[in-house]
Design a protein around this motif. Structure first.
Motif, PDB file in Angstrom:
ATOM      1  N   TYR A 192    -112.415 -49.798  28.292  1.00  0.00           N
ATOM      2  CA  TYR A 192    -111.785 -48.987  27.247  1.00  0.00           C
ATOM      3  C   TYR A 192    -111.745 -49.753  25.927  1.00  0.00           C
ATOM      4  N   ALA A 193    -111.409 -51.039  25.977  1.00  0.00           N
ATOM      5  CA  ALA A 193    -111.340 -51.847  24.752  1.00  0.00           C
ATOM      6  C   ALA A 193    -112.695 -51.948  24.065  1.00  0.00           C
ATOM      7  N   ASN A 194    -113.773 -51.743  24.816  1.00  0.00           N
ATOM      8  CA  ASN A 194    -115.112 -51.834  24.236  1.00  0.00           C
ATOM      9  C   ASN A 194    -115.609 -50.518  23.650  1.00  0.00           C
ATOM     10  N   LEU A 195    -114.817 -49.435  23.795  1.00  0.00           N
ATOM     11  CA  LEU A 195    -115.230 -48.162  23.213  1.00  0.00           C
ATOM     12  C   LEU A 195    -115.091 -48.213  21.694  1.00  0.00           C
ATOM     13  N   PRO A 196    -115.955 -47.513  20.955  1.00  0.00           N
ATOM     14  CA  PRO A 196    -115.771 -47.416  19.499  1.00  0.00           C
ATOM     15  C   PRO A 196    -114.430 -46.752  19.194  1.00  0.00           C
ATOM     16  N   PRO A 197    -113.771 -47.123  18.106  1.00  0.00           N
ATOM     17  CA  PRO A 197    -112.446 -46.558  17.781  1.00  0.00           C
ATOM     18  C   PRO A 197    -112.417 -45.034  17.779  1.00  0.00           C
TER      19      PRO A 197
END
Length: 449
Positions: free
Chosen positions: A363-368
């Protein structure tokens, strides 16, 4: 377990209500006979007419409403008690007045007096996962407890049900003021799931309790086997994390279930391998399919499972269907033991052994722009997780079947955990597990007791 007629005196039982082991041991059923005269009054000792009074009997793991009557103008009702019934409690309830109960002690049933109306006044607010008020949420206390006795109220007392108004608020003023432990509430609204339930703690009362409900959307897809053929009767799971706290519903302690601070949903495929799964929006999900545990355990089917697919659901469910492909699962097996040195012994079948999967990174690696709405700038990480409960044999042996991923073995009441178990495409992995250290909170609780 289902109560047989000989356990309840041949009376046809209705309204079965599940109870906890604690309430079964605290209220020992007694074999009694005859008629119980019940008098219902208000706190000023004035009779209450048209109150419903009933007798509950205990039967192994269930509580059964044996009989009920309505009080007359003098506030009295006579309950005929079957001679072989094992009784637990007698209760009285009336809409807009309240509920109360007496537990039975050893001996014949004597006259019973129950007082209604000396109640708490509890405020409840229901909102959705965007903090907007939700109307028409049904609220009813699940159980009330006084001392070592309890009364299950979720199914047998519709008189206690209230609904939230257009502002999402409701007042619950039917719970007795002399309760001694927390009251859990059952919440229900069509098309929604409970993300955060409510609980009243008499030792730490709140001016208002807030329940959070999330609208359901439908996740659709298909499950196929390794040859591309439909997989009927496969289980489909979705375990999701969001910015609302998952509701403390307790645990089934069986098979796959949602991990910490996660919400879980499950369905079964049809004859063509298709599924429709209602899930809460504004969550990040781990989705997988598997051969049902019943088919593996009792029908000798091979344990097949799909790879875990991550799915972000912000508003409406994805318009494209998911495809989950079953392949042979990896078997994780071993022996679980506890204690130190010569005191080491196998885990028993009820010791709470779990295999846990967590995704702390994707999830932290998803684009904002692809992340969940975060109206309150909540800093908590979004970590989908699930666990598999493993029932050990009396020798401490355990087995489970999982898809590729990284896992750890843990056990209830202990703070030890296994090294990471890396599953790729191995047919099986042996992973013995040993625990020594009981959780500090458990030690403190034992000292207080």
């Amino acid at each position: 377990d289902v109560c047989s007629s000989d356990l309840i005196g041949g009376v046809a039982a209705t309204n079965v209500t599940w109870v906890s082991a604690a309430s079964l041991t605290a209220t020992t059923p007694q074999r009694v006979s005859g008629a119980a005269t019940v008098t219902v009054t208000n706190p000023s000792q004035e009779p209450i007419a048209a109150a419903r009074v009933g007798v509950n009997a205990e039967c192994r793991i269930s509580s059964i409403l044996l009989t009920d009557q309505t009080t007359d103008a003098s506030g009295r009702a006579v309950l005929r008690v079957p001679s072989e019934a094992r009784l637990a409690s007698v209760f009285a309830v009336k809409r807009d007045v309240g509920v109360n109960f007496n537990s039975f002690s050893i001996g014949e049933v004597g006259p019973q007096s129950i007082v209604l109306g000396n109640n708490l006044r509890l405020q409840v607010r229901a909102v959705d996962d965007e903090n907007k008020p939700v109307a028409n949420v049904e609220i009813v206390p699940s159980a009330i407890r006084k001392g070592n006795s309890s009364l299950q109220t979720r199914y047998d007392t519709p008189e206690l049900l209230v609904k939230t108004d257009s502002s999402g608020r409701a007042t619950v003023d039917t719970v007795p003021a002399d309760i001694t432990s927390s009251v859990l509430f059952s919440l229900k609204l069509a098309g929604h799931t409970i993300v955060q339930s409510i609980k009243y703690d008499p030792k730490a009362p709140q001016p208002e309790m807030t329940a959070i409900l999330a609208p359901l959307v439908e996740l659709q897809g298909r499950v196929i086997d390794a040859d591309g053929k439909p997989a009927p009767k496969a289980d489909v799971f979705a375990f999701g994390a969001g910015y609302q706290t998952a509701s403390p519903f307790g645990s089934s302690r069986s098979g796959f279930e949602a991990g910490e601070k996660n919400t879980g949903f499950r369905t079964t495929t049809d004859a063509e391998g298709n599924f429709k799964l209602p899930i809460a929006h504004n969550h990040y999900y781990a989705v997988l399919a598997a051969t049902s545990q019943a088919d593996i355990a009792y029908r000798g089917k091979r344990a097949d499972i799909s790879a875990i697919q991550m799915q972000l659901v912000r508003g409406p469910a994805p318009v494209y269907p998911l495809t989950l492909t079953l392949k042979p699962a990896t078997k994780i097996y071993g022996t679980a033991t506890r204690g130190a040195g010569a005191q080491s012994r196998p885990f028993g079948p009820t010791m709470g052994l779990q295999l846990t999967w967590r995704d702390a990174d994707s999830y932290a690696n998803l684009p904002p722009e692809q992340r969940l709405s975060n109206l309150k700038d909540d800093p908590r990480p979004i970590i989908p997780s699930f666990r598999f409960w493993m029932n050990t044999s009396w020798q401490g042996e355990f087995t489970c079947y999982v898809p590729p991923g990284r896992y750890k073995i843990t056990a209830e009441l202990y703070d030890d955990e296994s090294p990471v178990i890396e599953v790729t495409d191995q047919p099986e992995i042996k992973a013995d597990f040993h625990v020594k250290n009981v959780l500090p909170d458990v030690i403190r609780a034992g000292l207080r007791a």
